[in-house]
Design a protein around this motif. Structure first.
Motif, mmCIF file in Angstrom:
data_model
loop_
_atom_site.group_PDB
_atom_site.id
_atom_site.type_symbol
_atom_site.label_atom_id
_atom_site.label_comp_id
_atom_site.label_asym_id
_atom_site.label_seq_id
_atom_site.Cartn_x
_atom_site.Cartn_y
_atom_site.Cartn_z
ATOM 1 N N VAL A 199 1.545 -0.869 -0.676
ATOM 2 C CA VAL A 199 0.797 -2.023 -0.181
ATOM 3 C C VAL A 199 1.037 -3.191 -1.129
ATOM 4 O O VAL A 199 0.916 -3.056 -2.346
ATOM 5 C CB VAL A 199 -0.709 -1.704 -0.086
ATOM 6 N N VAL A 200 1.399 -4.344 -0.566
ATOM 7 C CA VAL A 200 1.774 -5.514 -1.367
ATOM 8 C C VAL A 200 0.995 -6.740 -0.892
ATOM 9 O O VAL A 200 0.356 -6.722 0.160
ATOM 10 C CB VAL A 200 3.289 -5.793 -1.269
ATOM 11 N N ALA A 201 1.077 -7.796 -1.680
ATOM 12 C CA ALA A 201 0.407 -9.059 -1.328
ATOM 13 C C ALA A 201 1.331 -9.891 -0.440
ATOM 14 O O ALA A 201 1.771 -10.977 -0.801
ATOM 15 C CB ALA A 201 0.023 -9.828 -2.582
ATOM 16 N N GLY A 202 1.648 -9.356 0.729
ATOM 17 C CA GLY A 202 2.483 -10.068 1.682
ATOM 18 C C GLY A 202 3.964 -9.842 1.450
ATOM 19 O O GLY A 202 4.399 -9.291 0.432
ATOM 20 N N VAL A 203 4.760 -10.283 2.422
ATOM 21 C CA VAL A 203 6.217 -10.130 2.337
ATOM 22 C C VAL A 203 6.771 -10.889 1.138
ATOM 23 O O VAL A 203 7.759 -10.466 0.522
ATOM 24 C CB VAL A 203 6.868 -10.601 3.652
ATOM 25 N N ALA A 204 6.139 -12.002 0.776
ATOM 26 C CA ALA A 204 6.626 -12.770 -0.372
ATOM 27 C C ALA A 204 6.633 -11.916 -1.628
ATOM 28 O O ALA A 204 7.618 -11.912 -2.393
ATOM 29 C CB ALA A 204 5.757 -14.010 -0.575
ATOM 30 N N GLN A 205 5.556 -11.173 -1.874
ATOM 31 C CA GLN A 205 5.553 -10.322 -3.069
ATOM 32 C C GLN A 205 6.551 -9.177 -2.928
ATOM 33 O O GLN A 205 7.213 -8.811 -3.904
ATOM 34 C CB GLN A 205 4.164 -9.753 -3.347
ATOM 35 N N LEU A 335 -5.328 -13.144 3.939
ATOM 36 C CA LEU A 335 -5.622 -11.771 3.528
ATOM 37 C C LEU A 335 -4.675 -11.282 2.452
ATOM 38 O O LEU A 335 -5.048 -10.446 1.633
ATOM 39 C CB LEU A 335 -5.554 -10.829 4.736
ATOM 40 N N ARG A 336 -3.439 -11.797 2.452
ATOM 41 C CA ARG A 336 -2.425 -11.379 1.488
ATOM 42 C C ARG A 336 -2.284 -9.859 1.445
ATOM 43 O O ARG A 336 -2.359 -9.230 0.388
ATOM 44 C CB ARG A 336 -2.725 -11.906 0.074
ATOM 45 N N VAL A 363 -8.863 -3.328 -3.351
ATOM 46 C CA VAL A 363 -9.098 -2.126 -2.554
ATOM 47 C C VAL A 363 -9.990 -2.409 -1.349
ATOM 48 O O VAL A 363 -9.739 -1.917 -0.243
ATOM 49 C CB VAL A 363 -9.707 -1.016 -3.428
ATOM 50 N N LEU A 364 -11.051 -3.188 -1.517
ATOM 51 C CA LEU A 364 -11.995 -3.400 -0.413
ATOM 52 C C LEU A 364 -11.340 -3.997 0.830
ATOM 53 O O LEU A 364 -11.540 -3.488 1.940
ATOM 54 C CB LEU A 364 -13.171 -4.248 -0.880
ATOM 55 N N PRO A 365 -10.552 -5.079 0.712
ATOM 56 C CA PRO A 365 -9.892 -5.593 1.925
ATOM 57 C C PRO A 365 -8.950 -4.573 2.559
ATOM 58 O O PRO A 365 -8.826 -4.532 3.794
ATOM 59 C CB PRO A 365 -9.128 -6.823 1.423
ATOM 60 N N GLN A 366 -8.305 -3.760 1.737
ATOM 61 C CA GLN A 366 -7.437 -2.722 2.300
ATOM 62 C C GLN A 366 -8.234 -1.750 3.158
ATOM 63 O O GLN A 366 -7.808 -1.370 4.257
ATOM 64 C CB GLN A 366 -6.754 -1.934 1.189
ATOM 65 N N LEU A 367 -9.381 -1.324 2.658
ATOM 66 C CA LEU A 367 -10.179 -0.343 3.390
ATOM 67 C C LEU A 367 -10.727 -0.926 4.686
ATOM 68 O O LEU A 367 -10.815 -0.226 5.707
ATOM 69 C CB LEU A 367 -11.320 0.161 2.510
ATOM 70 N N VAL A 368 -11.088 -2.205 4.663
ATOM 71 C CA VAL A 368 -11.570 -2.844 5.890
ATOM 72 C C VAL A 368 -10.444 -2.939 6.907
ATOM 73 O O VAL A 368 -10.619 -2.618 8.094
ATOM 74 C CB VAL A 368 -12.149 -4.236 5.578
ATOM 75 N N LEU A 369 -9.271 -3.379 6.466
ATOM 76 C CA LEU A 369 -8.138 -3.486 7.380
ATOM 77 C C LEU A 369 -7.742 -2.116 7.917
ATOM 78 O O LEU A 369 -7.426 -1.965 9.108
ATOM 79 C CB LEU A 369 -6.953 -4.150 6.680
#
Length: 481
Positions: A199-205, A335-336, A363-369
């Motif tokens: 899991v990354v902060a978007g395609v840019a990362q 969301l990144r 972690v929290l945004p990952q779990l929500v998504l």
């Protein structure tokens, strides 16, 4: 002289709020001093309009002064119009000194849209004021599923153990990686074990991590499509990789012309021309990869299709592909959150690069998504925005037919943008700068080219209403005429 009695003991320290220290106040002038400190904080932006001041009792206790000192200072701010009492909401900043804009800070359109854009070009164009923004790459942000997100967030928080609020796995939360694995199997035909996913902060990362890992392994070049994303090239160049161009035609990248050891491509919906990598080209690419070539697949806005059957990802047929995806074009760039499917030969190095970059995504945004993915909410959201984006695509095509009938339209069957090309001697940079001066943002196609080619514009439609699209395109037609 203060009417309020001070309780200040010798050696008192002060408050974390604005780093106030009452030892700096002149004798007998505490309220004057505090009011002056607050006005200065409003003037320089430390206390923004809408910001709430601490409760008078709390600030008085921090400063070790009587509450009357603080209430008197607050009243002076209210009297001169800086603040207002809002009952239970407390005392709120309502006005700040009017500061004239710095003429140097707002660049002219000709300075923003130039023939040779630098690394900060996308920051500059996002900051440039405009009535209608037709730049590509953004979905309809008003459609973000706030209610569904809040429900999922509450559900996740109700179930979380205290230990799960600690540092996470740099590869991403296990629940998120499982959800991505299931999502890709359902929507892109990709069979991937959760252990293959980072899991990354978007395609840019993802591009930055890959670029660094490949460069350390001696790779100095990654071929790119031409035209291709200027932003992607900038990320690779920042990693020290050259980006030799390979021409794109109606069947996508001309694989036979590949000479670099690696290639970045957008096969499902090529950016910016919108073509699909054809079947024979895909077979050529698989043979090229079998001979040692490194394939990096950016599955750019593949979910958004209108007039054609779904196109399988190259990664579904070739497990050695480095596959990149995100929710930036489906939910919101803010969301990144994205993912990188790493082949075994690069996986350990990429996980290490991610670990030392940021210790892993939040972690929290990952779990929500993950919850939205696993409950079907993300599919429902896709159906909603796909219908809305189709209507806006249709509105742009109608507007182009009316206002720019001589322009050739590319990539209409899918995506979040259209590309138009012009015949003749059109300067697309000058046209885009003139449009910005009249309040409409677009991107010149020449920004995304390294090889000579037709001038044109890249026009995003997903984030604008039909009326805005019509008005913006009409202005472009007027400028071109």
């Amino acid at each position: 002289m203060d009417r309020a009695k001070t309780l200040r003991p010798e050696g008192s320290i002060g408050s974390d709020f604005l780093q106030l220290d009452v030892r700096e106040a002149p004798p007998g002038g505490l309220a004057d001093w505090l009011a002056g400190q607050l006005r200065a904080a409003v003037a320089d932006g430390r206390l923004p309009v809408g910001g709430r001041l601490p409760a008078s009792r709390v600030l008085a206790a921090d400063l070790r002064v009587s509450r009357g000192v603080v209430t008197e200072a607050y009243q002076r701010l209210v009297d001169d119009g800086h603040a207002a009492g809002r009952g239970r909401a407390g005392t709120v900043v309502v006005a700040a000194p009017v500061v004239p804009p710095d003429p140097v800070s707002v660049a002219s359109p000709a300075k923003v849209i130039t023939p040779s854009p630098g690394p900060g070009i996308f920051d500059a164009i996002r900051a440039a004021p405009a009535r209608i923004d037709l730049t590509p790459g953004v979905p309809d942000l008003t459609a973000f599923p706030r209610a569904a997100w809040l429900r999922a967030e509450r559900s996740v928080l109700d179930e979380l153990e205290p230990s799960q609020f600690g540092y996470g796995d740099p590869r991403g939360a296990p629940a998120m990686r499982r959800a991505v694995s299931h999502w890709l199997a359902r929507s892109r035909g990709i069979r991937a074990d959760p252990g293959e996913i980072i899991v990354v902060a978007g395609v840019a990362q993802a591009l930055t991590l890959l670029g660094d890992v490949l460069r350390r392994r001696g790779v100095t070049e990654m071929a790119v499509e031409d035209p291709s994303s200027l932003g992607a090239r900038q990320h690779l160049n920042h990693c020290g990789l050259a980006t030799p161009p390979v021409e794109v035609d109606d069947d996508g990248l001309r694989v036979a012309e590949l000479r670099a050891p690696a290639v970045l491509l957008t096969p499902a919906h090529q950016f910016p021309m919108g073509v699909v990598l054809g079947g024979e080209r895909r077979r050529d690419l698989m043979r090229w990869a079998a001979d040692g070539g490194i394939v990096v697949e950016d599955d750019y806005d593949a979910e958004h299709r209108y007039d054609r059957a779904p196109v399988p990802a190259v990664r579904s047929m070739l497990p050695e592909v480095c596959y990149l995806g995100s929710v930036s074009k489906l939910l919101a760039p803010a969301l990144r959150i994205g993912w990188l499917l790493a082949p075994p030969r690069f996986r350990d190095d990429l996980v290490a690069a991610k670990r030392f970059a940021d210790l892993g995504n939040g972690v929290l945004p990952q779990l929500v998504l993950a919850r939205l993915m696993e409950t079907g909410e993300l599919e429902r959201q896709l159906r909603v925005v796909r219908a809305r984006h189709r209507r806006r695509r249709d509105a742009m095509i109608r507007a182009l037919a009316e206002s720019l009938p001589s322009a050739v339209v590319h990539g209409a069957a899918a995506g979040l943008h259209l590309t138009i090309t012009f015949g003749g001697e059109v300067d697309d940079v000058a046209l885009a700068a003139a449009a910005l001066a009249d309040g409409v943002k677009v991107q010149p196609l020449s920004w995304h080219r390294q090889l000579p080619g037709s001038p044109g514009l890249v026009l995003g439609y997903a984030a604008r209403t039909a009326t805005e699209i019509s008005e913006g395109v009409a202005l472009l037609g007027k400028l071109l005429r």
